[in-house]
Design an enzyme around this catalytic site. Structure first.
Site, mmCIF file in Angstrom:
data_model
loop_
_atom_site.group_PDB
_atom_site.id
_atom_site.type_symbol
_atom_site.label_atom_id
_atom_site.label_comp_id
_atom_site.label_asym_id
_atom_site.label_seq_id
_atom_site.Cartn_x
_atom_site.Cartn_y
_atom_site.Cartn_z
ATOM 1 N N TYR A 53 1.015 -1.442 0.006
ATOM 2 C CA TYR A 53 -0.124 0.670 -0.241
ATOM 3 C C TYR A 53 0.847 0.990 0.066
ATOM 4 C CZ TYR A 53 -3.601 -3.172 1.349
ATOM 5 O OH TYR A 53 -4.319 -4.317 1.831
ATOM 6 N N HIS A 121 -0.007 -11.773 1.489
ATOM 7 C CA HIS A 121 -1.348 -11.024 1.082
ATOM 8 C C HIS A 121 -1.332 -11.617 -0.445
ATOM 9 C CE1 HIS A 121 -1.819 -6.619 0.233
ATOM 10 N NE2 HIS A 121 -3.195 -6.891 0.056
#
Length: 336
Positions: A53, A121
């Protein structure tokens, strides 16, 4: 108030740090500290982020460091991820060593010497063996758990069958996952997570988190960002839903949030992770959550107009009910 160190007790609403990446909107410098303070003051105790992110880990780490006198590390949980470091499949590394290094890097960015939850992830982007194998990511995470550097191990991703396959494998192995983080699968358009949750529980998963109740900003007045994977027809239907809500004096984001928050009692969801950037967004999310709690307790009735509009929204979205887009996409696979 300190959070439990012997059991993960996430607040019903968790702070999604993906919004701090700037991928949705540009971030003003003063927003993160104000948003984190508002969240912690309002009872939110779990912050979710990832190296993928953008600068989210750095920004979140700085903000929480700034607030440490008011809210020490013992008052909240940190959740981050490993394995995904860029947009396409070639930017993934699920090796055990990279996993160990990644968690150490995240600790430095987040200014902490332990992380409560670490997730693999977007597990669908790599081969199954890279997740569960002898040189895979889970081997590294369970090693760090044994060393006390992280407390809970889990997986995140979009396709629910992939998450379930990993959970079942780990259960059979006698090393069950602690946490599953699913996104965009419990919202106004897609409620598939409610069907999968009992299966995850049977596979020994203790905590189920639902992220992106707005379906990655599909359900907001401004509409989704250009990169959103929904097809044109679904985007148009979501736009119609937003307009319908507005025409009736309601807000589509609030309606979508409240719908997702009801998942806690509907199918024993542990927490809803919602992307937050600004103090005002935290306040709106908390307000919607409190309204749901009041309605569930019977102290407040669901307004007739809300019931009517939700029924109309359901009709608009019916052609796309539980539709899941391809993940990874052709672009993420590096094919276009």
């Amino acid at each position: 108030m300190n959070v439990s160190q012997t059991e993960f007790k996430p607040s019903e609403l968790s702070f999604g740090g993906g919004a701090l990446s700037g991928a949705y909107d540009p971030i003003a410098e003063h927003w993160p500290v104000e948003a984190c303070r508002e969240a912690l003051s309002s009872g939110i105790n779990t912050f979710d982020t990832s190296p993928y992110y953008g600068r989210s880990e750095y920004i979140l780490g700085e903000a929480l460091e700034h607030l440490k006198d008011e809210f020490p590390r013992s008052t909240y949980y940190l959740e981050t991820k490993i394995g995904r470091y860029g947009y396409t499949t070639k930017d993934f590394d699920y090796s055990t060593q990279r996993t160990l290094d990644s968690v150490a890097e995240s600790m430095r960015r987040l200014k902490t010497d332990y992380i409560d939850v670490v997730l693999c992830h977007d597990v669908e982007f790599v081969d199954f063996d890279q997740v569960v194998g002898d040189n895979g990511a889970l081997k590294g995470l369970f090693q760090l758990k044994a060393e006390g550097k992280i407390n809970y191990v889990g997986c995140s991703g979009y396709p629910l069958p992939v998450l379930l396959k990993i959970a079942q494998h780990q259960h059979e192995k006698g090393q069950p996952l602690d946490v599953i983080l699913s996104y965009s699968h419990y919202n106004l358009q897609n409620t598939s997570l409610s069907d999968y949750t009992p299966l995850f529980r049977q596979a020994g998963v203790r905590y189920i988190l639902n992220a992106s109740p707005l379906n990655m900003a599909l359900f907001r007045d401004a509409g989704p960002p250009d990169w959103h994977p929904a097809h044109a027809e679904l985007r148009q239907a979501a736009h119609q839903c937003a307009q319908l809500a507005k025409d009736n004096g309601l807000n589509i984001s609030t309606l979508a949030s409240m719908f997702a928050f009801r998942g806690r009692s509907t199918f024993q969801l542990d927490s809803t992770v919602i992307g937050l950037e600004r103090k005002e967004e935290v306040q709106q999310a908390i307000s919607a959550w409190k309204k749901v709690k009041a309605q569930e307790s019977g102290s407040e009735l669901v307004p007739a107009i809300e019931i009517k509009v939700l029924d109309q929204i359901d009709a608009l979205l019916k052609p796309y009910k539980n539709y899941s887009w391809q993940s990874p996409s052709q672009k993420e696979l590096g094919l276009v």
